[in-house]
Design a protein around this motif. Structure first.
Motif: not given
Length: 351
Positions: A78-90
């Motif tokens: 997964m791709s994640k933002d700075a807070s660790g929230k998943e943004q989608g499949f990398h």
């Protein structure tokens, strides 16, 4: 060591070809490692089917499969933002790990869509398929759902508290492109998140990620394992109209008696159709992860125990043979001296 060296050189070459940034190399390495472990699991599964596995191989398969199902391992895709929230499949996971196959290669032949109100079948047959009219919160977000068999279809709608009205059967074009999420080790990718992960990511499942990946890959379908029927496969179609299908027909109308027999699951993990019955196909996510971790640990410790026991046996055997060898040497050294003494006694004149 040779295999590891070969893999490392291949990865270095691929990193250069893709022009990856230094920040992407760790993600790339994690995805490639998961891909190789999955290939190892597939090789052992194939061997088990064809020839059977030794005890060590069975333990290796169990431990490897359990590891790949862990949330921490799935998170590497997964791709994640700075807070660790998943943004989608990398993007690298979509390019490298998730596979596009044809429906024919996967053996997908039909998609049964069971409607949950009396008017839906008429709209679909008259106006065509509009995936955006489906519910947006589920695993098939904005997609047209189809099951590979009737029992799976009934269980799926029953899990949401619905009764069946009509069954539409669609013949899948064997050339249709499908994003494959069906392997058992990939099941956690489309399973519901844990309560903590849902709170962090803001959605109970990754249905929106599955849609984005499938549409981005130019495929008509995503294929997912059913969460309600063991061994069942669902297809989610994101393209409108008959794209991906060759035929569509209404194959069944459910009467009142059949609707009354429909198993309905309402909350928790119970099915209701008369007396409550536990639904063994949908355990809670925390329980599943804990069970898999315990299974992996048991397999790991069993392997360690067997190897330690074998090592102790080999050590004991070596000690025993060393002792026998030493005693034999002592005996051999003593024999010439004993023979000489005996000979001396024989030739010495008696007084």
């Amino acid at each position: 060591m040779r295999a590891g060296s070969t893999n490392l050189m291949a990865d270095i070459s691929e990193v250069a070809q893709r022009g990856l940034k230094p920040s992407e190399i760790k993600t790339f390495s994690g995805i490639k490692d998961r891909q190789r472990q999955k290939q190892g699991v597939e090789a052992l599964e194939q061997k088990r089917t064809q020839h059977g596995l030794s005890k060590d191989e069975a333990l290796q398969l169990s431990a490897a499969s359990s590891k790949l199902r862990m949330r921490s391992e799935v998170s590497k895709l997964m791709s994640k933002d700075a807070s660790g929230k998943e943004q989608g499949f990398h993007p690298l996971a979509s390019e490298i790990y998730i596979q596009t196959r044809t429906a024919g290669e996967m053996g997908l032949k039909q998609a049964l869509h069971t409607t949950t109100n009396a008017a839906s079948a008429g709209f679909i047959l008259r106006d065509g398929i509009d995936p955006t009219k489906s519910q947006q919160s589920g695993r098939g977000a904005d997609g047209f759902y189809g099951a590979g068999d009737r029992e799976t279809s009934l269980r799926e709608i029953g899990a949401h508290g619905f009764k069946p009205h009509h069954e539409l059967t669609h013949t899948i074009d064997p050339r249709a492109k499908v994003r494959d999420f069906t392997h058992p080790v990939d099941r956690p990718i489309i399973s519901n998140r844990s309560a903590d992960d849902t709170k962090r990511d803001g959605r109970e499942n990754r249905g929106d990620f599955v849609k984005a990946d499938t549409v981005g890959a130019g495929a008509e379908f995503a294929a997912l394992p059913s969460m309600r029927q063991r061994g069942g496969i669902n297809t989610i179609k994101y393209t409108p109209g008959m794209s991906g299908y060759t035929e569509q027909e209404q194959t069944k109308t459910y009467n009142a008696e059949e609707q009354a027999r429909q198993p309905i699951k309402l909350g928790g993990h119970k099915e209701t159709s008369g007396p409550h019955q536990k639904d063994e196909t949908t355990p809670s996510r925390p329980d599943v992860h804990a069970h898999r971790q315990r299974t992996a640990h048991r397999a790991l410790f069993a392997g360690i125990h067997d190897k330690a026991q074998a090592h102790r046996q080999r050590t004991a055997h070596r000690a025993l043979f060393a002792e026998i060898h030493d005693k034999a040497q002592i005996l051999q050294r003593g024999r010439p001296r004993a023979a000489a003494v005996a000979a001396e006694h024989e030739v010495r004149p008696k007084k």
